[in-house]
Design a protein around this motif. Structure first.
Motif, PDB file in Angstrom:
ATOM      1  N   VAL A  80       0.857  -1.186   0.000  1.00 50.15           N
ATOM      2  CA  VAL A  80       0.000   0.000   0.000  1.00 50.15           C
ATOM      3  C   VAL A  80       0.891   1.234   0.000  1.00 50.15           C
ATOM      4  O   VAL A  80       1.819   1.342   0.810  1.00 50.15           O
ATOM      5  N   GLY A  81       0.614   2.132  -0.931  1.00 50.21           N
ATOM      6  CA  GLY A  81       1.277   3.431  -0.944  1.00 50.21           C
ATOM      7  C   GLY A  81       0.329   4.475  -0.388  1.00 50.21           C
ATOM      8  O   GLY A  81      -0.858   4.477  -0.705  1.00 50.21           O
ATOM      9  N   LEU A  82       0.846   5.372   0.448  1.00 45.36           N
ATOM     10  CA  LEU A  82       0.020   6.409   1.078  1.00 45.36           C
ATOM     11  C   LEU A  82       0.696   7.773   0.974  1.00 45.36           C
ATOM     12  O   LEU A  82       1.921   7.881   1.104  1.00 45.36           O
ATOM     13  N   GLY A  83      -0.106   8.796   0.733  1.00 45.40           N
ATOM     14  CA  GLY A  83       0.385  10.167   0.824  1.00 45.40           C
ATOM     15  C   GLY A  83       1.289  10.609  -0.313  1.00 45.40           C
ATOM     16  O   GLY A  83       2.040  11.565  -0.171  1.00 45.40           O
ATOM     17  N   PHE A  84       1.196   9.971  -1.466  1.00 42.33           N
ATOM     18  CA  PHE A  84       2.028  10.322  -2.622  1.00 42.33           C
ATOM     19  C   PHE A  84       1.302  11.333  -3.524  1.00 42.33           C
ATOM     20  O   PHE A  84       0.095  11.567  -3.376  1.00 42.33           O
ATOM     21  N   ASP A  85       2.033  11.886  -4.479  1.00 43.62           N
ATOM     22  CA  ASP A  85       1.441  12.719  -5.530  1.00 43.62           C
ATOM     23  C   ASP A  85       0.811  11.760  -6.550  1.00 43.62           C
ATOM     24  O   ASP A  85       1.519  11.059  -7.263  1.00 43.62           O
ATOM     25  N   HIS A  86      -0.518  11.741  -6.615  1.00 41.99           N
ATOM     26  CA  HIS A  86      -1.190  10.742  -7.461  1.00 41.99           C
ATOM     27  C   HIS A  86      -1.096  11.068  -8.947  1.00 41.99           C
ATOM     28  O   HIS A  86      -1.533  10.277  -9.779  1.00 41.99           O
ATOM     29  N   GLU A  87      -0.491  12.199  -9.278  1.00 39.41           N
ATOM     30  CA  GLU A  87      -0.275  12.531 -10.699  1.00 39.41           C
ATOM     31  C   GLU A  87       1.192  12.348 -11.100  1.00 39.41           C
ATOM     32  O   GLU A  87       1.570  12.690 -12.218  1.00 39.41           O
ATOM     33  N   ASP A  88       2.001  11.784 -10.206  1.00 40.32           N
ATOM     34  CA  ASP A  88       3.419  11.564 -10.510  1.00 40.32           C
ATOM     35  C   ASP A  88       3.560  10.647 -11.728  1.00 40.32           C
ATOM     36  O   ASP A  88       2.991   9.557 -11.774  1.00 40.32           O
ATOM     37  N   PRO A 274       1.995   5.533  14.495  1.00 41.29           N
ATOM     38  CA  PRO A 274       1.093   5.407  13.346  1.00 41.29           C
ATOM     39  C   PRO A 274       1.715   6.009  12.092  1.00 41.29           C
ATOM     40  O   PRO A 274       2.418   7.024  12.153  1.00 41.29           O
ATOM     41  N   VAL A 275       1.446   5.386  10.964  1.00 43.70           N
ATOM     42  CA  VAL A 275       2.009   5.852   9.703  1.00 43.70           C
ATOM     43  C   VAL A 275       1.568   7.286   9.413  1.00 43.70           C
ATOM     44  O   VAL A 275       2.324   8.072   8.824  1.00 43.70           O
ATOM     45  N   TRP A 276       0.369   7.654   9.864  1.00 42.34           N
ATOM     46  CA  TRP A 276      -0.100   9.013   9.560  1.00 42.34           C
ATOM     47  C   TRP A 276       0.678  10.084  10.302  1.00 42.34           C
ATOM     48  O   TRP A 276       0.703  11.237   9.875  1.00 42.34           O
ATOM     49  N   ASP A 277       1.379   9.700  11.395  1.00 40.20           N
ATOM     50  CA  ASP A 277       2.245  10.686  12.064  1.00 40.20           C
ATOM     51  C   ASP A 277       3.376  11.120  11.135  1.00 40.20           C
ATOM     52  O   ASP A 277       3.776  12.283  11.121  1.00 40.20           O
ATOM     53  N   ALA A 278       3.893  10.172  10.364  1.00 33.27           N
ATOM     54  CA  ALA A 278       4.986  10.484   9.432  1.00 33.27           C
ATOM     55  C   ALA A 278       4.481  11.192   8.177  1.00 33.27           C
ATOM     56  O   ALA A 278       5.278  11.741   7.418  1.00 33.27           O
ATOM     57  N   LEU A 279       3.172  11.160   7.977  1.00 32.57           N
ATOM     58  CA  LEU A 279       2.578  11.742   6.764  1.00 32.57           C
ATOM     59  C   LEU A 279       1.787  13.010   7.068  1.00 32.57           C
ATOM     60  O   LEU A 279       0.967  13.445   6.250  1.00 32.57           O
ATOM     61  N   ARG A 280       2.044  13.595   8.224  1.00 33.35           N
ATOM     62  CA  ARG A 280       1.257  14.764   8.650  1.00 33.35           C
ATOM     63  C   ARG A 280       1.199  15.851   7.576  1.00 33.35           C
ATOM     64  O   ARG A 280       0.159  16.466   7.348  1.00 33.35           O
ATOM     65  N   GLU A 281       2.343  16.067   6.922  1.00 35.85           N
ATOM     66  CA  GLU A 281       2.398  17.128   5.898  1.00 35.85           C
ATOM     67  C   GLU A 281       1.634  16.732   4.628  1.00 35.85           C
ATOM     68  O   GLU A 281       1.336  17.586   3.797  1.00 35.85           O
ATOM     69  N   ARG A 282       1.367  15.444   4.470  1.00 32.81           N
ATOM     70  CA  ARG A 282       0.713  14.965   3.241  1.00 32.81           C
ATOM     71  C   ARG A 282      -0.798  14.790   3.414  1.00 32.81           C
ATOM     72  O   ARG A 282      -1.511  14.505   2.452  1.00 32.81           O
TER      73      ARG A 282
END
Length: 288
Positions: A80-88, A274-282
């Protein structure tokens, strides 16, 4: 932003092999108390704009998501990929190539089923497909159940769609290194999905985790729809041992088929990051 206690970061819509449109998945998640949501369709980001818009309308925080099929140690593993630029561009192209083999594989599956007397399975399965590029075993299973060939989806897999059965055709998926790279270079975090499902030996599982981390993977699903309480406890310890971020997601596909509904999972252990802690900016907050 307050602590997001109910995060569901693994689910599917009709854009891949779910039965609901992205907007309906968002509505169901919101109704079940989900505060942070990610739609993670298989090898496809085509539903991301719709999911993000729906999350915003409902007041949910959103992370972009995708579930990528990879081949590892001769088996299919999901990342699972999370918090990426989906238009990359590299991510979009990589996913397109991963999807590419599905149509040909589906026709071969239908040929195998025809040999045991089940005619027109490809055309039948297509009726259940939201996106023809993503035709899968799940769509064949729904057709076989509704056509009266099998009692339910597990019955289909047991009799027709697993290795050695008439409708089984292997697919060559992405490489682990490629999947992790697509996600991380697009600004996201890669997570090993539902590790309890792979039936790896301890040695194989160690190899998966260490290779995944060597390529830049950072997370593991601890609490997910298919994990038992014992597996959640086991992967809590795994996450701590390897220093991995912990994710939580129902793997919801359909109101009728899924083990666990959106937002209805147990909480992650307070010992985990939690993974979302590392993705706060995303994390994309709802518009005010």
């Amino acid at each position: 932003m307050h602590a997001l206690s109910n995060a569901d970061l693994h689910c599917h819509s009709k854009v891949s092999d779910g039965t609901l449109e992205p907007e309906a998945v968002a509505t169901r998640a919101h109704a079940n108390g989900v505060e942070l949501w990610a739609l993670t369709d298989h090898d496809e980001v085509g539903g991301q704009a719709r999911a993000l818009a729906a999350a915003g309308r409902l007041g949910m925080h959103y992370l972009t998501g995708c579930e990528i099929s990879v081949t590892f140690a001769g088996r299919v593993v999901h990342i699972v990929g999370l918090g990426f630029d989906h238009e990359d561009a590299a991510l979009v192209q990589g996913l397109r190539e991963t999807r590419g083999g599905r149509g040909e594989r589906a026709r071969e599956m239908a040929e195998g089923l025809a040999k045991v007397g089940i005619k027109d399975a490809y055309e039948g399965a297509l009726k259940y497909v939201g996106n023809p590029e993503l035709i899968s075993r799940t769509h064949f299973a729904r057709f076989l159940v509704d056509a009266g060939h099998c009692q339910d989806v597990p019955d289909v897999f047991r009799r027709f769609l697993t290795e050695g059965k008439p409708g089984f055709v292997p697919h060559r998926w992405a490489r682990l290194a490629d999947a992790v790279r697509w996600v991380t270079q697009a600004g996201g975090v890669a997570v090993i999905a539902h590790p309890g499902r792979y039936d790896f030996t301890p040695t194989e599982e160690y190899a998966l985790i260490t290779e995944f981390m060597a390529h830049g993977g950072r997370g593991i699903e601890v609490v997910t729809g298919s994990h038992t309480a014992a597996e959640a406890a086991k992967y809590t310890e795994t996450a701590l041992e390897f220093g991995l971020l912990a994710s939580r997601g129902s793997d919801f596909h359909s109101p009728d088929e899924s083990h666990t509904d959106l937002g209805k999972l147990p909480a992650l252990s307070g010992r985990l990051t939690p993974v979302w802690d590392a993705l706060r900016e995303r994390i994309i907050p709802p518009p005010h």
